[in-house]
Write an enzyme that holds these catalytic residues in place. Structure first.
Site, PDB file in Angstrom:
ATOM      1  N   TYR A   1      40.705  28.882  37.304  1.00 21.02           N
ATOM      2  CA  TYR A   1      40.885  29.746  36.141  1.00 21.02           C
ATOM      3  C   TYR A   1      42.174  30.553  36.257  1.00 21.02           C
ATOM      4  O   TYR A   1      42.632  30.878  37.356  1.00 21.02           O
ATOM      5  CB  TYR A   1      39.686  30.673  35.957  1.00 21.02           C
ATOM      6  CG  TYR A   1      39.328  31.522  37.174  1.00 21.02           C
ATOM      7  CD1 TYR A   1      39.961  32.742  37.423  1.00 21.02           C
ATOM      8  CD2 TYR A   1      38.331  31.115  38.061  1.00 21.02           C
ATOM      9  CE1 TYR A   1      39.622  33.521  38.512  1.00 21.02           C
ATOM     10  CE2 TYR A   1      37.986  31.888  39.164  1.00 21.02           C
ATOM     11  CZ  TYR A   1      38.634  33.094  39.381  1.00 21.02           C
ATOM     12  OH  TYR A   1      38.302  33.867  40.466  1.00 21.02           O
TER      13      TYR A   1
ATOM     14  N   ASP B   1      35.094  39.090  37.469  1.00 21.44           N
ATOM     15  CA  ASP B   1      35.101  38.945  38.932  1.00 21.44           C
ATOM     16  C   ASP B   1      36.241  38.000  39.296  1.00 21.44           C
ATOM     17  O   ASP B   1      36.035  36.861  39.699  1.00 21.44           O
ATOM     18  CB  ASP B   1      33.754  38.404  39.426  1.00 21.44           C
ATOM     19  CG  ASP B   1      33.704  38.304  40.947  1.00 21.44           C
ATOM     20  OD1 ASP B   1      34.518  38.960  41.613  1.00 21.44           O
ATOM     21  OD2 ASP B   1      32.860  37.544  41.464  1.00 21.44           O
ATOM     22  N   ILE B   2      37.452  38.494  39.138  1.00 22.58           N
ATOM     23  CA  ILE B   2      38.648  37.658  39.281  1.00 22.58           C
ATOM     24  C   ILE B   2      39.154  37.737  40.717  1.00 22.58           C
ATOM     25  O   ILE B   2      39.619  38.781  41.171  1.00 22.58           O
ATOM     26  CB  ILE B   2      39.747  38.105  38.285  1.00 22.58           C
ATOM     27  CG1 ILE B   2      39.174  38.166  36.859  1.00 22.58           C
ATOM     28  CG2 ILE B   2      40.940  37.172  38.376  1.00 22.58           C
ATOM     29  CD1 ILE B   2      38.556  36.868  36.363  1.00 22.58           C
ATOM     30  N   GLU B   3      39.059  36.607  41.421  1.00 20.87           N
ATOM     31  CA  GLU B   3      39.416  36.580  42.840  1.00 20.87           C
ATOM     32  C   GLU B   3      40.434  35.505  43.178  1.00 20.87           C
ATOM     33  O   GLU B   3      40.886  35.422  44.322  1.00 20.87           O
ATOM     34  CB  GLU B   3      38.150  36.363  43.676  1.00 20.87           C
ATOM     35  CG  GLU B   3      37.075  37.421  43.438  1.00 20.87           C
ATOM     36  CD  GLU B   3      35.864  37.250  44.337  1.00 20.87           C
ATOM     37  OE1 GLU B   3      36.028  36.718  45.445  1.00 20.87           O
ATOM     38  OE2 GLU B   3      34.761  37.650  43.928  1.00 20.87           O
ATOM     39  N   LEU B   4      40.783  34.661  42.208  1.00 24.18           N
ATOM     40  CA  LEU B   4      41.681  33.537  42.468  1.00 24.18           C
ATOM     41  C   LEU B   4      42.810  33.489  41.450  1.00 24.18           C
ATOM     42  O   LEU B   4      42.741  34.108  40.387  1.00 24.18           O
ATOM     43  CB  LEU B   4      40.904  32.215  42.378  1.00 24.18           C
ATOM     44  CG  LEU B   4      39.673  32.024  43.250  1.00 24.18           C
ATOM     45  CD1 LEU B   4      38.977  30.724  42.877  1.00 24.18           C
ATOM     46  CD2 LEU B   4      40.061  32.021  44.722  1.00 24.18           C
TER      47      LEU B   4
END
Length: 297
Positions: free
Chosen positions: A109, A149-152
Site C-alpha cells: 500500500y 495503521d501505516i507501517e510500510l
C-alpha cells in the site's frame, strides 16, 4: 463560623480532587488477523471493548486493486466476508465503535498523490462507510470510521487521505478517524496526518521500540514518551497501546499488575487519556489481559 468552615473544607476537597483527577477510559482491540479469535459478535458480547478495529485492508493506492485480509475468518475473494456485517451491527448495537484498519505490518500500500488519496477515500466511503457500491467486502453495514495503521511504504499523502475522509462527515454521519503510530515521536509514516488535528483517537504502540516502552522495572521511558505524545498531538484522546501477550510483540509486554499499579495511575492524570489499546483479540483470549485490567482502565 461553622458554615464558613464547611465551605472552606468543601473548597479544599474539591481542589484536591481536581489536582489528583483520574480520567476513566476504555479498551480498544484489533480483530481480524487470526481465525481462532472468535467472531466479531462474540468479541463485542464480552462487554470489555469500546472500540474494535477490523484488521486489515492491506492493499490500496497507487493503482492497486484494494484488498482486505481477514486471515482465517473469511475469504473476501468469494464475497465470503459480507456476513461480517452481522457482527458490525451487533457491536454497534452495544455501543461499540467499529473501525476498518488500513495498512498493517504486511501488505502492499501507498498513496501516489493527493488525487490518489482522494480516490482511496472515495473507495473507503463507498465500500465501507456511508456510500454505496455493488461490491462492499464486509456487506451493507456502515462502519464508524477508518483506522490508520501505516507501517510500510511511502510516508506521503496520508494527511490528504485524512482530510478527504473527514470531509465525508458533512454528509450527516460522522466519520471517525483513529491511528496507531509507533511510539518514537514523531511517527515517520503518520506524523503529517496526525498534525491535521482530525483524529479522534490515537492509540500509540508503546512496544517493539525499547526507547519508549516499558522494560522490566522501568516505566520512565514509557511515561516520558506518553507525556511527549499527549503534549504534542492535537487529537481527541490518546490511548496506551500494548501487546496482550508476550508473543504478541517482539518486546514491550507489560504485566497487567504493573500496568494497573504503576503506569495507569500516572498516565490517567492526563485529560488526553482515552484508555488502553491491545493487540490483539486472539492474544487477549490467551491471557485474559483485558479482563484483568478493565476495572482499572
Amino acid at each position: 463560623m461553622a458554615r464558613i468552615l464547611v465551605s472552606s473544607l468543601f473548597f479544599l476537597v474539591s481542589v484536591a480532587a481536581l489536582i489528583g483527577a483520574s480520567h476513566a477510559g476504555g479498551i480498544a482491540i484489533y480483530w481480524g488477523q487470526n481465525g481462532n479469535e472468535g467472531t466479531l459478535e462474540a468479541t463485542c458480547a464480552t462487554g470489555r471493548y469500546a472500540y474494535v478495529n477490523i484488521a486489515f485492508l492491506n492493499q490500496f493506492g497507487s493503482g492497486r486493486t484494494p484488498g482486505i485480509n481477514l486471515a482465517g475468518h473469511c475469504n473476501p475473494a468469494s464475497n465470503g466476508c459480507a456476513s461480517v456485517s452481522n457482527g458490525i451491527r451487533s457491536c454497534q448495537s452495544r455501543g461499540v465503535k467499529v473501525m476498518l484498519s488500513i495498512g498493517g505490518g504486511a501488505g502492499s500500500y501507498s498513496l501516489a498523490s493527493q488525487a490518489d488519496a482522494r480516490n482511496v477515500a472515495d473507495y473507503l466511503w463507498n465500500n465501507f462507510l456511508g456510500g454505496s457500491s455493488s461490491s462492499r467486502p464486509l456487506g451493507s453495514a456502515v462502519l464508524d470510521g477508518i483506522d490508520f495503521d501505516i507501517e510500510l511504504g511511502s510516508t506521503q499523502h496520508y494527511d490528504d487521505l485524512a482530510r478527504a475522509l473527514s470531509a465525508y462527515s458533512s454528509r450527516g454521519r460522522k466519520v471517525y478517524l483513529t491511528a496507531a503510530p509507533q511510539c518514537p515521536f514523531p511517527d515517520s509514516h503518520l506524523g503529517a496526518a496526525l498534525n491535521t488535528g482530525l483524529f479522534d483517537n490515537v492509540w500509540v504502540q508503546f512496544y517493539n521500540n525499547p526507547q519508549c516502552q516499558y522494560t522490566s522495572g522501568n516505566i520512565n521511558n514509557l511515561v516520558n514518551s506518553w507525556n511527549r505524545w499527549t503534549s504534542s498531538i492535537n487529537a481527541g484522546k490518546i490511548f496506551l497501546g500494548l501487546p496482550a501477550a508476550p508473543a504478541a510483540a517482539g518486546s514491550g509486554y507489560t504485566q497487567p499488575n504493573v500496568l494497573t499499579s504503576q503506569i495507569l495511575p500516572v498516565i490517567k492524570k492526563s485529560s488526553k487519556y482515552g484508555g488502553v489499546m491491545l493487540w490483539s483479540k486472539y492474544y487477549d483470549d490467551q491471557t485474559g489481559y483485558s479482563a484483568s485490567i478493565i476495572g482499572s482502565v
